[in-house]
Design a protein around this motif. Structure first.
Motif, mmCIF file in Angstrom:
data_model
loop_
_atom_site.group_PDB
_atom_site.id
_atom_site.type_symbol
_atom_site.label_atom_id
_atom_site.label_comp_id
_atom_site.label_asym_id
_atom_site.label_seq_id
_atom_site.Cartn_x
_atom_site.Cartn_y
_atom_site.Cartn_z
ATOM 1 N N ARG A 19 -2.839 8.850 -12.363
ATOM 2 C CA ARG A 19 -3.309 8.203 -11.125
ATOM 3 C C ARG A 19 -4.829 8.037 -11.165
ATOM 4 O O ARG A 19 -5.370 6.977 -10.855
ATOM 5 C CB ARG A 19 -2.873 9.047 -9.911
ATOM 6 C CG ARG A 19 -3.172 8.379 -8.585
ATOM 7 C CD ARG A 19 -2.825 9.277 -7.406
ATOM 8 N NE ARG A 19 -3.776 10.385 -7.367
ATOM 9 C CZ ARG A 19 -3.470 11.639 -7.078
ATOM 10 N NH1 ARG A 19 -2.221 11.977 -6.810
ATOM 11 N NH2 ARG A 19 -4.397 12.563 -7.049
ATOM 12 N N ARG A 20 -5.538 9.079 -11.591
ATOM 13 C CA ARG A 20 -7.009 9.030 -11.680
ATOM 14 C C ARG A 20 -7.444 7.968 -12.694
ATOM 15 O O ARG A 20 -8.381 7.202 -12.442
ATOM 16 C CB ARG A 20 -7.523 10.418 -12.082
ATOM 17 C CG ARG A 20 -8.972 10.502 -12.464
ATOM 18 C CD ARG A 20 -10.001 10.080 -11.441
ATOM 19 N NE ARG A 20 -9.788 10.534 -10.102
ATOM 20 C CZ ARG A 20 -10.253 9.901 -9.016
ATOM 21 N NH1 ARG A 20 -10.954 8.807 -9.136
ATOM 22 N NH2 ARG A 20 -10.035 10.364 -7.832
ATOM 23 N N GLU A 22 0.848 -1.190 0.000
ATOM 24 C CA GLU A 22 0.000 0.000 0.000
ATOM 25 C C GLU A 22 0.880 1.235 0.000
ATOM 26 O O GLU A 22 1.979 1.229 0.561
ATOM 27 C CB GLU A 22 -0.925 0.005 1.221
ATOM 28 C CG GLU A 22 -2.022 -1.022 1.128
ATOM 29 C CD GLU A 22 -3.091 -0.831 2.194
ATOM 30 O OE1 GLU A 22 -2.906 0.023 3.092
ATOM 31 O OE2 GLU A 22 -4.102 -1.538 2.120
ATOM 32 N N ILE A 74 -7.126 4.522 -11.176
ATOM 33 C CA ILE A 74 -8.206 4.251 -10.208
ATOM 34 C C ILE A 74 -9.516 4.005 -10.957
ATOM 35 O O ILE A 74 -10.206 3.009 -10.713
ATOM 36 C CB ILE A 74 -8.350 5.417 -9.208
ATOM 37 C CG1 ILE A 74 -7.104 5.484 -8.330
ATOM 38 C CG2 ILE A 74 -9.603 5.250 -8.362
ATOM 39 C CD1 ILE A 74 -6.984 6.770 -7.541
ATOM 40 N N ASP A 84 0.941 5.803 -0.047
ATOM 41 C CA ASP A 84 0.179 7.032 0.114
ATOM 42 C C ASP A 84 0.113 7.768 -1.227
ATOM 43 O O ASP A 84 0.810 7.424 -2.174
ATOM 44 C CB ASP A 84 0.752 7.906 1.229
ATOM 45 C CG ASP A 84 2.135 8.477 0.932
ATOM 46 O OD1 ASP A 84 2.512 8.602 -0.248
ATOM 47 O OD2 ASP A 84 2.837 8.810 1.901
ATOM 48 N N GLU A 85 -0.743 8.769 -1.280
ATOM 49 C CA GLU A 85 -1.012 9.477 -2.532
ATOM 50 C C GLU A 85 0.239 10.119 -3.125
ATOM 51 O O GLU A 85 0.492 10.034 -4.322
ATOM 52 C CB GLU A 85 -2.083 10.535 -2.301
ATOM 53 C CG GLU A 85 -2.538 11.211 -3.574
ATOM 54 C CD GLU A 85 -3.727 12.110 -3.328
ATOM 55 O OE1 GLU A 85 -3.493 13.323 -3.121
ATOM 56 O OE2 GLU A 85 -4.862 11.607 -3.354
ATOM 57 N N GLY A 135 -7.238 7.054 1.706
ATOM 58 C CA GLY A 135 -5.987 7.710 1.375
ATOM 59 C C GLY A 135 -4.826 6.776 1.075
ATOM 60 O O GLY A 135 -3.707 7.221 0.876
ATOM 61 N N ARG A 136 -5.081 5.479 1.042
ATOM 62 C CA ARG A 136 -4.047 4.490 0.728
ATOM 63 C C ARG A 136 -4.379 3.882 -0.630
ATOM 64 O O ARG A 136 -5.540 3.639 -0.956
ATOM 65 C CB ARG A 136 -3.987 3.389 1.796
ATOM 66 C CG ARG A 136 -3.753 3.877 3.211
ATOM 67 C CD ARG A 136 -2.415 4.511 3.427
ATOM 68 N NE ARG A 136 -1.358 3.515 3.341
ATOM 69 C CZ ARG A 136 -0.074 3.791 3.299
ATOM 70 N NH1 ARG A 136 0.324 5.044 3.335
ATOM 71 N NH2 ARG A 136 0.823 2.849 3.217
ATOM 72 N N TYR A 137 -3.335 3.613 -1.395
ATOM 73 C CA TYR A 137 -3.482 3.079 -2.746
ATOM 74 C C TYR A 137 -2.824 1.713 -2.820
ATOM 75 O O TYR A 137 -1.802 1.469 -2.169
ATOM 76 C CB TYR A 137 -2.798 3.996 -3.758
ATOM 77 C CG TYR A 137 -3.456 5.341 -3.890
ATOM 78 C CD1 TYR A 137 -4.266 5.626 -4.986
ATOM 79 C CD2 TYR A 137 -3.272 6.328 -2.927
ATOM 80 C CE1 TYR A 137 -4.859 6.867 -5.113
ATOM 81 C CE2 TYR A 137 -3.865 7.565 -3.045
ATOM 82 C CZ TYR A 137 -4.660 7.828 -4.135
ATOM 83 O OH TYR A 137 -5.257 9.056 -4.265
ATOM 84 N N ARG A 191 -6.601 0.695 -6.481
ATOM 85 C CA ARG A 191 -7.743 1.009 -5.614
ATOM 86 C C ARG A 191 -7.288 2.029 -4.590
ATOM 87 O O ARG A 191 -6.117 2.066 -4.202
ATOM 88 C CB ARG A 191 -8.315 -0.231 -4.947
ATOM 89 C CG ARG A 191 -7.459 -0.840 -3.907
ATOM 90 C CD ARG A 191 -8.207 -1.929 -3.121
ATOM 91 N NE ARG A 191 -7.282 -2.713 -2.348
ATOM 92 C CZ ARG A 191 -6.669 -2.279 -1.246
ATOM 93 N NH1 ARG A 191 -6.903 -1.079 -0.789
ATOM 94 N NH2 ARG A 191 -5.818 -3.050 -0.610
ATOM 95 N N ARG A 192 -8.228 2.853 -4.180
ATOM 96 C CA ARG A 192 -7.942 3.862 -3.162
ATOM 97 C C ARG A 192 -8.914 3.635 -2.016
ATOM 98 O O ARG A 192 -10.122 3.529 -2.210
ATOM 99 C CB ARG A 192 -8.122 5.264 -3.725
ATOM 100 C CG ARG A 192 -7.790 6.341 -2.706
ATOM 101 C CD ARG A 192 -7.987 7.721 -3.255
ATOM 102 N NE ARG A 192 -9.388 7.877 -3.610
ATOM 103 C CZ ARG A 192 -9.849 8.720 -4.521
ATOM 104 N NH1 ARG A 192 -9.023 9.471 -5.186
ATOM 105 N NH2 ARG A 192 -11.125 8.804 -4.786
ATOM 106 N N ASP A 193 -8.348 3.555 -0.819
ATOM 107 C CA ASP A 193 -9.179 3.345 0.361
ATOM 108 C C ASP A 193 -8.555 4.113 1.521
ATOM 109 O O ASP A 193 -7.414 3.836 1.909
ATOM 110 C CB ASP A 193 -9.249 1.845 0.688
ATOM 111 C CG ASP A 193 -10.216 1.537 1.820
ATOM 112 O OD1 ASP A 193 -11.172 2.311 2.016
ATOM 113 O OD2 ASP A 193 -9.988 0.523 2.507
#
Length: 185
Positions: free
Chosen positions: A157-158, A132, A161, A134-135, A171-173, A167-169
């Motif tokens: 990045r967008r 995982e 996703i 961070d952004e 603030g973690r990717y 996946r983003r959950d």
């Protein structure tokens, strides 16, 4: 004739003017002089050089034409070299034209499967399964992929996703594995 020989010949302004005059239909010395705007003392050596190089061929008594076979041969060599270079730069044919040397140079627009393949390649190259991030780290990892200017790192990045590759959950990717994608659909 090689593409380099062709380029070097036509980089000389007098030869280029004579070549263009014949290519545009000037076949006789008078027509070539009129179309090129050159004096006979300038055009005659150029015509001789282009004949010896194989770019011109006789086309009847006192007439010349561009030797299309020579031009096509040089173009075929250049095309073959470009294809070899593309294969060397990107051996995977599914990514060719989109990814070159670790840089995203173009995104497929009309082919959703090709777009998914390219995005998955970027994500699987940049991120490890099960980890995982961070952004900021994700954006920083994507920046080198954007050096070609196809998209910027935030937009990429967008896309990852939205494409279901990351996946983003909270603030973690994380990288979405293909198995997880298949079971959630």
């Amino acid at each position: 004739m090689t593409p380099e020989e062709f380029t070097l010949l036509l980089s000389e302004p007098t030869l280029r003017r004579v070549f263009c005059a014949v290519d545009l239909g000037g076949a006789t010395p008078t027509e070539i002089l009129a179309a090129s705007g050159l004096e006979a003392s300038q055009a005659a050596p150029a015509i001789g050089k282009l004949l010896r190089a194989g770019l011109f061929r006789p086309d009847g008594p006192g007439r010349l034409a561009v030797n299309e076979e020579t031009v096509a041969g040089a173009a075929a060599v250049a095309t073959h070299r470009q294809e070899e270079q593309a294969v060397a730069e990107q051996p995977d044919p599914r990514l060719r034209g989109f990814v070159r040397g670790g840089v995203l140079v173009h995104l497929p627009e009309d082919d959703a499967d090709a777009r998914r393949t390219v995005l998955r390649h970027v994500a699987e190259t940049a991120f490890a399964p099960g980890d995982e991030y961070d952004e900021r780290y994700v954006t920083d990892c994507l920046r080198p992929w954007c050096a070609g200017g196809a998209v910027d790192a935030v937009y990429l990045r967008r896309l990852l996703i939205d494409g279901g590759v990351l996946r983003r959950d909270s603030g973690r990717y994380a990288l979405v594995t293909p198995d997880a994608t298949a079971t959630t659909r």
